[in-house]
Scaffold this active site. Structure first.
Site, PDB file in Angstrom:
ATOM      1  N   ASP A   4     -28.920  36.603  22.413  1.00 43.21           N
ATOM      2  CA  ASP A   4     -30.247  36.136  22.780  1.00 43.21           C
ATOM      3  C   ASP A   4     -30.613  34.981  21.839  1.00 43.21           C
ATOM      4  OD1 ASP A   4     -32.885  36.114  23.851  1.00 43.21           O
ATOM      5  OD2 ASP A   4     -33.549  37.425  22.219  1.00 43.21           O
ATOM      6  N   ASP A   6     -34.508  33.459  21.077  1.00 44.49           N
ATOM      7  CA  ASP A   6     -35.743  33.733  20.331  1.00 44.49           C
ATOM      8  C   ASP A   6     -35.750  35.175  19.819  1.00 44.49           C
ATOM      9  OD1 ASP A   6     -37.816  31.333  20.835  1.00 44.49           O
ATOM     10  OD2 ASP A   6     -36.608  31.623  22.626  1.00 44.49           O
ATOM     11  N   ASP A 179     -33.449  41.200  20.804  1.00 47.59           N
ATOM     12  CA  ASP A 179     -34.587  41.874  20.179  1.00 47.59           C
ATOM     13  C   ASP A 179     -35.628  42.403  21.146  1.00 47.59           C
ATOM     14  OD1 ASP A 179     -35.335  39.093  20.785  1.00 47.59           O
ATOM     15  OD2 ASP A 179     -37.228  39.626  19.813  1.00 47.59           O
TER      16      ASP A 179
END
Length: 224
Positions: A4, A6, A179
């Site tokens: 991922d 961000d 996240d």
């Protein structure tokens, strides 16, 4: 290795354009991909062009806009191609953002409402976006202080499955580092390919088998 962006490779910022990537991130990612014999890809909610605008060109597979837009290491598109957000949906998103004092982000293949600057608007944003998406046959992706409308078949798990069909990913064990809630689909897809998820942060409900505490720990683990 699926990464991922961000909250995983760069710290979350107050607005999408306020991120501060570490120096040389694109070169570090290219080196990682080389070390993994090409088996490294970015899978992000951001558009591919937006990621490269911040860190420079990347010569590895990428899936942007939650898998709406997927390209191989040679830059060629993978899958059926991306759907642009219909103008009528974007018009309603912009109008709502102005009324609710939240930020609208135009994306090539979707639209996002950010409420980090106005957290109390979260429920209203989600309810509005869910109703709007359902009316037009699109779908909603929720993240950290953001709600996005994307094509109904767009998710990070589907992107992982598509990339795993190409060389040199075929037959490899898949691991996804992310996240946010939208990364859970990526974790699940990696389980189907013999791997698992690696959660960044301390969110309690996750199917990831492993955890890293923060972005800096991701950098350390990847030897960035």
């Amino acid at each position: 290795m699926f990464l991922d962006f961000d909250g995983t490779l760069v710290d979350i910022a107050p607005s999408p354009d306020a991120i501060a990537p570490i120096s040389g991130l694109s070169q570090k990612l290219s080196s990682l991909a080389h070390w993994l014999d090409g088996r490294c890809a970015i899978v992000s909610g951001r558009a591919i062009a937006d990621i490269e605008r911040h860190i420079g060109p990347l010569d590895l597979p990428m899936a942007g806009s939650h898998g709406s837009d997927i390209r191989g290491p040679d830059g060629a598109g993978i899958g059926k191609g991306a759907s642009k957000l219909p103008p009528e949906i974007e018009a309603e998103l912009r109008a709502f953002a102005a009324h609710a004092s939240v930020d609208y982000e135009h994306k090539p293949h979707g639209g996002a409402l950010h409420y980090r600057q106005n957290p109390s608007a979260g429920d209203a944003v989600l309810n509005f976006a869910t109703e709007l998406a359902g009316k037009h046959g699109w779908t909603v992706q929720s993240g950290k202080c953001v709600v996005e409308i994307v094509a109904s078949d767009a998710n990070k798990g589907a992107a992982v499955h598509q990339i795993m069909q190409i060389e040199p990913f075929k037959g490899a064990r898949a691991f996804f580092v992310g996240d946010d809630l939208t990364d859970e689909a990526g974790f699940a897809a990696c389980e189907a390919h013999g791997g698992t998820g690696i959660l960044v942060g301390n969110r309690p409900d996750t199917r990831a088998r492993y955890r890293l505490p923060d972005v800096q720990s991701v950098h350390q683990w990847l030897e960035f």
